[in-house]
Design an enzyme around this catalytic site. Structure first.
Site, PDB file in Angstrom:
ATOM      1  N   HIS A 127      12.070 -16.684   6.242  1.00  0.00           N
ATOM      2  CA  HIS A 127      10.784 -16.035   5.970  1.00  0.00           C
ATOM      3  C   HIS A 127      10.529 -14.994   7.044  1.00  0.00           C
ATOM      4  O   HIS A 127      10.722 -15.259   8.235  1.00  0.00           O
ATOM      5  CB  HIS A 127       9.665 -17.082   5.972  1.00  0.00           C
ATOM      6  CG  HIS A 127       8.290 -16.503   5.831  1.00  0.00           C
ATOM      7  ND1 HIS A 127       7.427 -16.392   6.898  1.00  0.00           N
ATOM      8  CD2 HIS A 127       7.636 -15.991   4.751  1.00  0.00           C
ATOM      9  CE1 HIS A 127       6.283 -15.848   6.472  1.00  0.00           C
ATOM     10  NE2 HIS A 127       6.382 -15.597   5.184  1.00  0.00           N
ATOM     11  N   HIS A 173       5.764  -6.555   9.463  1.00  0.00           N
ATOM     12  CA  HIS A 173       4.810  -7.486   8.877  1.00  0.00           C
ATOM     13  C   HIS A 173       3.490  -6.753   8.712  1.00  0.00           C
ATOM     14  O   HIS A 173       2.815  -6.453   9.695  1.00  0.00           O
ATOM     15  CB  HIS A 173       4.643  -8.717   9.787  1.00  0.00           C
ATOM     16  CG  HIS A 173       3.959  -9.855   9.100  1.00  0.00           C
ATOM     17  ND1 HIS A 173       3.332 -10.868   9.786  1.00  0.00           N
ATOM     18  CD2 HIS A 173       3.812 -10.140   7.785  1.00  0.00           C
ATOM     19  CE1 HIS A 173       2.826 -11.726   8.924  1.00  0.00           C
ATOM     20  NE2 HIS A 173       3.102 -11.310   7.710  1.00  0.00           N
TER      21      HIS A 173
END
Length: 590
Positions: A127, A173
């Site tokens: 992830h 991110h």
């Protein structure tokens, strides 16, 4: 007369005493060694077949090879050992306590059927694979991607955004302070390291925040970087996933179909609303009211597969040739249909897809729809990802995903902790290739009944685990690491992670002031679902004044354990193997 100052210095000596072989080792040696003092290759062969439950095909020549390795390693004998050489009790004990020569699980070779569809496997999944540390402010880099691939990870996640000039693609991110890395750098590193540890396919999951023109640019990057390695689906939607065997040395792209980059929704990727809808992601309504079109933290679940927005307009940019090329590269389509939970878990006859749920969403759904999830994962792929509030890159318990057939239980590989130890343990199975075949009862409906993880099942297998002794801490740690003034007080925790009915932890007594502790304690575990059970082992050093010190850990699938007396290597908190620390244990199935 002068004054003199005297200083007396005392040095504590940490003496490491040699431990005797455990009584079971002595008994086994006496039983199989003809004269009780030396063991021949033929006698070692009988021990391996009968006591260690090795394959009946274990030959005398294989036993001779083991003897040669033991004596060369133990006595530093460089020349080949003659056929008449014998093992002493100490040699025999040395062999059993060698994690290289006598490992606790099957040899590191692929031994499961790799010819069924991808949906039949648990897949080692990362992830936010590009983050070097926490989820809010760490650097983005290709280094953690490389490290993950070297550990056998097969699914890499990349969040792709426009750069500030909107003319190139960055990986970062979104809505955080993480520093970006160029997409092309990540792709080139994936190509270089994808198959260094496993020949089986690498899946790149793209969280896409791009305009159609940048999607076209990404398509070109993928084609030019991976060339023949890239897997192109023959049709827009796959009716069934190919097998890992069919996809050896291939790169697979998984994301939603091309859609327009919406500035109003994503801004510049630095906004303050990172987790404003975290609670929406819980599916926190009553089951009958669950609606899945709500915005979720992870982009994989924020839209339907439809290319039409709520007003009927085309938001996919599908009229763009570049966007069409991008869409053609998507082998595993992600996203979920409009509507409630029943629609989300709908199984389509001529189409397979990937669905993503947060750890919280899965827990909520599993409360009332556990068997529906299992049925869905028999054909389709389910990806589970960490909740957005895990800013420190911690992880959740992976078993709930595996119990419900989830193939991609996505983990923050840059973190550490017990959850990650379980993940690392699971994927030591099947030669560490990154694909572990799901148990048949998860894939097949036995007696027309779908597997229900919380069902009250009978005991299927009993595992007896005996912890004999440990060694190696005095070599891998400084002598003052655990205590400044005395040797350590070690104890071992042994237990099972699996379905709720199988989970338990047990503990040996602590052994005081000794670097080579000897416990010789046995524990019994009655397993209802041994196929999903993981054996957990941890060693700690007892501390009266503070929290107990960590002394090593490991985790193995119960299905991979080799019976008999085995040397069990231990790992540090991040999963790196210690040089010498190991336990001598015995495993026996009833």
């Amino acid at each position: 007369m002068g004054n003199y100052r005297m200083c007396l210095c005392f040095t504590r000596k940490f003496r490491v005493t040699e431990a005797e072989p455990p009584s079971d080792v002595k008994e086994a040696f006496n039983k199989y060694a003809g004269d009780g003092t030396h063991m021949t290759a033929e006698q070692l062969q009988h021990f391996l077949v009968e006591f260690q439950a090795e394959s009946g095909s274990t030959s005398a020549s294989e036993a001779e090879r083991i003897m040669e390795q033991v004596l060369q390693k133990r006595h530093n004998i460089a020349k080949l050992i003659s056929r008449g050489t014998l093992l002493t009790l100490d040699d025999f004990h040395h062999y059993l306590f060698s994690s290289d020569l006598n490992p606790p699980i099957r040899a590191q070779v692929v031994h499961q059927d790799m010819t069924v569809p991808l949906s039949h496997y648990y897949i080692y999944t990362g992830h936010n694979s590009y983050l070097t540390g926490n989820q809010l402010s760490s650097d983005c880099s290709d280094v953690p991607i490389i490290e993950a691939l070297k550990r056998g990870v097969r699914v890499v996640e990349l969040d792709i955004w426009p750069n500030s000039e909107k003319d190139n693609v960055h990986v970062l991110h979104g809505r955080t302070l993480t520093t970006p890395v160029e997409l092309i750098k990540c792709l080139k590193s994936i190509k270089e390291h994808a198959f260094s540890e496993s020949p089986y396919p690498v899946i790149i999951t793209l969280e896409d925040h791009l305009t159609p023109d940048l999607q076209a640019k990404v398509a070109q990057m993928l084609i030019e970087t991976f060339e023949d390695m890239l897997f192109y689906p023959e049709s827009e939607f796959l009716k069934e996933f190919p097998s890992p065997e069919q996809l050896k040395y291939r790169i697979i792209i998984s994301t939603k179909p091309a859609r327009e980059y919406l500035k109003a929704q994503t801004g510049n990727g630095r906004g303050d609303d990172l987790h404003k809808s975290e609670e929406e992601d819980l599916w926190g309504k009553e089951p009958s009211e669950l609606n899945t079109d709500e915005h979720e933290e992870d982009d994989d679940t924020s839209d339907s597969d439809s290319s039409e927005d709520n007003n009927g307009g085309n938001i996919g940019g599908l009229s763009s040739p570049g966007a069409r090329k991008y869409k053609h590269l998507i082998a595993i389509h992600a996203g979920k249909p409009k509507g409630g939970l029943k629609e989300v878990l709908k199984i389509e006859l001529n189409k397979v897809r990937r669905l993503s749920l947060s750890e919280q969403a899965l827990e909520k759904a599993a409360e009332s729809y556990g068997t529906d999830i299992v049925r869905f994962t028999q054909k389709n792929i389910l990806r589970v990802y960490p909740k957005g509030t895990r800013f420190n890159s911690s992880n959740y318990k992976p078993l709930i995903g595996w119990m419900h057939g989830a193939q991609m239980v996505a983990f923050n590989m840059q973190g550490y902790g017990r959850s990650l130890w379980l993940m690392q343990g699971m994927f030591r199975a099947n030669g560490g290739c990154g694909y572990v075949k799901k148990p048949d009862f998860v894939m097949k409906n036995l007696d027309n009944q779908v597997f229900y993880p919380k069902a009250n099942l009978p005991v299927k297998k009993t595992l007896k685990v005996k912890v004999y002794m440990g060694d190696g801490w005095h070599l891998d740690f400084k002598h003052t690491h655990f205590d400044l003034y005395s040797p350590p007080d070690f104890y071992t925790r042994v237990g099972i992670a699996g379905v709720p009915a199988d989970e338990i932890m047990k503990q040996t007594k602590k052994k005081e002031d000794i670097w080579r502790p000897s416990w010789e304690e046995e524990f019994t575990f009655q397993l209802k679902v041994p196929e999903l059970a993981l054996l957990r082992v941890e060693v700690h050093e007892h501390d009266l004044s503070e929290k107990d010190d960590f002394g090593g850990q490991t985790c193995f699938p119960v299905s991979e354990l080799k019976q008999g007396i085995r040397a069990v290597p231990l790992f540090d908190r991040k999963g790196n193997k210690y040089n010498t620390i190991r336990l001598l244990m015995r495993f026996h199935f009833i």
